[in-house]
Design a protein around this motif. Structure first.
Motif, mmCIF file in Angstrom:
data_model
loop_
_atom_site.group_PDB
_atom_site.id
_atom_site.type_symbol
_atom_site.label_atom_id
_atom_site.label_comp_id
_atom_site.label_asym_id
_atom_site.label_seq_id
_atom_site.Cartn_x
_atom_site.Cartn_y
_atom_site.Cartn_z
ATOM 1 N N LYS A 274 0.826 -1.214 0.000
ATOM 2 C CA LYS A 274 0.000 0.000 0.000
ATOM 3 C C LYS A 274 0.862 1.269 0.000
ATOM 4 O O LYS A 274 0.543 2.249 -0.661
ATOM 5 C CB LYS A 274 -0.884 0.024 1.243
ATOM 6 N N LEU A 275 1.943 1.233 0.755
ATOM 7 C CA LEU A 275 2.694 2.465 0.987
ATOM 8 C C LEU A 275 3.573 2.806 -0.213
ATOM 9 O O LEU A 275 3.912 1.943 -1.023
ATOM 10 C CB LEU A 275 3.521 2.335 2.263
ATOM 11 N N ARG A 276 3.922 4.058 -0.328
ATOM 12 C CA ARG A 276 4.667 4.544 -1.495
ATOM 13 C C ARG A 276 6.167 4.445 -1.229
ATOM 14 O O ARG A 276 6.643 4.865 -0.177
ATOM 15 C CB ARG A 276 4.306 6.003 -1.788
ATOM 16 N N LEU A 277 6.865 3.918 -2.242
ATOM 17 C CA LEU A 277 8.324 3.816 -2.153
ATOM 18 C C LEU A 277 8.937 5.201 -1.991
ATOM 19 O O LEU A 277 9.891 5.386 -1.222
ATOM 20 C CB LEU A 277 8.873 3.158 -3.431
ATOM 21 N N TYR A 279 7.713 8.906 -1.258
ATOM 22 C CA TYR A 279 7.624 9.823 -0.110
ATOM 23 C C TYR A 279 7.173 9.148 1.187
ATOM 24 O O TYR A 279 6.955 9.829 2.169
ATOM 25 C CB TYR A 279 6.686 10.992 -0.459
ATOM 26 N N GLU A 280 7.010 7.826 1.208
ATOM 27 C CA GLU A 280 6.707 7.175 2.489
ATOM 28 C C GLU A 280 7.854 6.248 2.923
ATOM 29 O O GLU A 280 8.410 6.393 4.007
ATOM 30 C CB GLU A 280 5.364 6.433 2.419
ATOM 31 N N ALA A 281 8.218 5.279 2.058
ATOM 32 C CA ALA A 281 9.228 4.283 2.475
ATOM 33 C C ALA A 281 10.654 4.838 2.474
ATOM 34 O O ALA A 281 11.413 4.636 3.431
ATOM 35 C CB ALA A 281 9.140 3.058 1.570
ATOM 36 N N ASN A 282 11.050 5.528 1.404
ATOM 37 C CA ASN A 282 12.444 5.959 1.266
ATOM 38 C C ASN A 282 12.927 6.872 2.402
ATOM 39 O O ASN A 282 13.983 6.617 2.985
ATOM 40 C CB ASN A 282 12.641 6.668 -0.081
ATOM 41 N N PRO A 283 12.173 7.936 2.715
ATOM 42 C CA PRO A 283 12.687 8.800 3.786
ATOM 43 C C PRO A 283 12.754 8.085 5.131
ATOM 44 O O PRO A 283 13.713 8.264 5.894
ATOM 45 C CB PRO A 283 11.687 9.970 3.821
ATOM 46 N N MET A 284 11.741 7.246 5.415
ATOM 47 C CA MET A 284 11.772 6.516 6.684
ATOM 48 C C MET A 284 12.931 5.522 6.700
ATOM 49 O O MET A 284 13.535 5.267 7.744
ATOM 50 C CB MET A 284 10.442 5.789 6.895
ATOM 51 N N ALA A 285 13.259 4.966 5.505
ATOM 52 C CA ALA A 285 14.381 4.023 5.416
ATOM 53 C C ALA A 285 15.703 4.723 5.740
ATOM 54 O O ALA A 285 16.550 4.184 6.462
ATOM 55 C CB ALA A 285 14.431 3.404 4.023
ATOM 56 N N LEU A 306 15.346 1.253 -7.435
ATOM 57 C CA LEU A 306 15.254 2.383 -8.373
ATOM 58 C C LEU A 306 13.779 2.619 -8.705
ATOM 59 O O LEU A 306 13.146 1.769 -9.341
ATOM 60 C CB LEU A 306 16.032 2.065 -9.652
ATOM 61 N N PRO A 307 13.202 3.742 -8.273
ATOM 62 C CA PRO A 307 11.778 3.971 -8.554
ATOM 63 C C PRO A 307 11.538 4.218 -10.042
ATOM 64 O O PRO A 307 12.327 4.895 -10.691
ATOM 65 C CB PRO A 307 11.418 5.214 -7.736
ATOM 66 N N GLU A 308 10.442 3.665 -10.556
ATOM 67 C CA GLU A 308 10.115 3.868 -11.968
ATOM 68 C C GLU A 308 9.070 4.952 -12.155
ATOM 69 O O GLU A 308 8.980 5.574 -13.194
ATOM 70 C CB GLU A 308 9.620 2.557 -12.583
ATOM 71 N N HIS A 309 8.232 5.136 -11.150
ATOM 72 C CA HIS A 309 7.294 6.256 -11.223
ATOM 73 C C HIS A 309 7.082 6.863 -9.842
ATOM 74 O O HIS A 309 7.355 6.215 -8.824
ATOM 75 C CB HIS A 309 5.982 5.862 -11.911
ATOM 76 N N ILE A 310 6.609 8.090 -9.831
ATOM 77 C CA ILE A 310 6.673 8.877 -8.597
ATOM 78 C C ILE A 310 5.718 8.404 -7.507
ATOM 79 O O ILE A 310 5.924 8.733 -6.343
ATOM 80 C CB ILE A 310 6.473 10.397 -8.867
ATOM 81 N N HIS A 311 4.689 7.659 -7.881
ATOM 82 C CA HIS A 311 3.766 7.173 -6.845
ATOM 83 C C HIS A 311 3.879 5.661 -6.651
ATOM 84 O O HIS A 311 2.934 5.015 -6.194
ATOM 85 C CB HIS A 311 2.323 7.566 -7.190
#
Ligand code: AHM
Ligand code: MG
Length: 336
Positions: A274-277, A279-285, A306-311
């Motif tokens: 459910k969560l976004r790579l 603005y949710e997962a990356n900064p918390m990581a 490597l993210p492929e799209h912003i959401h």
């Protein structure tokens, strides 16, 4: 003034002094985020009074249309960041496409990605919510508008990540790769003051945080892990303790301080999680790794994807190092 009071601005300036190449733009950017956080904090605290103060049909007593708090938070972040010449492009959970800098404003070196009000479905019940943000140096040429590729960098390229939790007090927690530092907003003089220097999370935690109503939709490895943490075994200090607010910033913040693991696995209903790579997962990581913890999608380090799209979405397992490693073992079948 006591020698010991370190405000957020002072902390950032002192951190930036360690980088002789720093131009001051990053300091400006962080100050703008802190200002937006104070505005959102103020309005979040007032949210319960809407209705009590006589607002009807979404119009307040000054005749202004009352905005939903997540819309307000989004606009506040954008307006705080779009004009000072430090940012070239933005990404928000609330906007489908990247957000450009308006034409008449100067362009900067940084791409800023944010979730303006995470957990906002909790607002009406007075449950803590938060803002998450992180920053990349642009990869496209300076002097031109930023593009999606400035935002689609792996998490290891972050230059800063942070969150603000609007709880019993408002706290801003951030890292630039030199430890994790927490600041509490003193409401009497409106400053973020260093209250939690160099936060380290325990290597093994006691808490697990997951929405267990999804149990039947999970893959077998996750089911086995959740079964495992609930078993009684004194030697391994089980059962673990279940805590789930449903507001990731708050769940994460508690686990960061006390030790534990937050899980949002993929499921047959949402195979990507459910969560976004972004603005949710990356900064918390970034924050959890700087605090000595770990963040994974079950197979890979979150910050290396490597993210492929912003959401883009991702399964997320984040928290104390040993707990996340054990979840990976359950998912791979090394443990069952
Ligand atoms: P949001 O960005 O729409 O607020 O959704 C993210 C939130 C997280 O804060 C929280 O951890 C999760 O969604 C809760 O989801 P669920 O209700 O499925 O447990
Ligand atoms: Mg969110």
């Amino acid at each position: 003034m006591s020698e010991k009071i370190i405000t957020l601005s002072r902390h950032i300036i002192e951190e930036q002094r360690k980088h002789p190449e720093a131009t001051g733009k990053f300091t400006d950017l962080m100050n703008d985020i802190a200002f937006a956080a104070k505005l959102i904090s103020y309005h979040t605290n007032k949210a319960g009074l809407l209705g009590v103060l006589g607002e009807t049909f979404n119009v307040n007593i000054q005749g202004e249309v009352v905005k939903k708090l997540d819309v307000f938070a989004n606009e506040t972040m954008i307006k705080a960041l779009d004009h000072n010449g430090h940012t070239c492009v933005m990404v928000s959970e609330e906007s489908e496409d990247v957000i450009p800098i308006p034409e008449n404003y100067p362009l900067g070196r940084y791409a800023v990605l944010f979730d303006p009000l995470d957990g906002s479905s909790n607002i009406d019940a007075n449950v803590s919510v938060g803002t998450i943000f992180y920053i990349y140096l642009r990869v496209t040429p300076e002097g031109r508008p930023g593009r999606a590729e400035d935002c689609l960098q792996p998490g290891i390229k972050q230059v800063c990540a942070g969150y603000i939790v609007y709880g019993s007090s408002t706290m801003l927690v951030y890292t630039t790769g030199n430890g994790v530092h927490g600041f509490t907003l003193d409401p009497s003089y409106g400053e973020f003051v260093l209250s939690h220097p160099d936060i380290k999370t325990p290597k093994k935690g006691k808490i697990y945080s997951v929405n267990e109503s999804n149990f039947d939709y999970w893959e077998q490895g996750i089911k086995n892990y959740i079964h495992y943490v609930k078993q009684v075994d004194e030697k391994t200090d089980r059962p673990m303790n279940s805590r789930y607010i449903g507001s990731m910033v708050s769940d994460f913040h508690r686990n960061l301080l006390y030790g534990g693991v937050f899980l949002y696995p993929a499921s047959s209903r949402s195979p990507e999680g459910k969560l976004r790579l972004t603005y949710e997962a990356n900064p918390m990581a970034f924050i959890i790794e700087q605090a000595g913890g770990r963040a994974s999608d079950g197979y890979r380090r979150i910050m290396e994807i490597l993210p492929e799209h912003i959401h883009q979405r991702t399964p997320l397992f984040i928290g104390s190092e040993k707990d996340v490693a054990m979840i990976e073992d359950f998912i791979s079948g090394r443990l069952s």
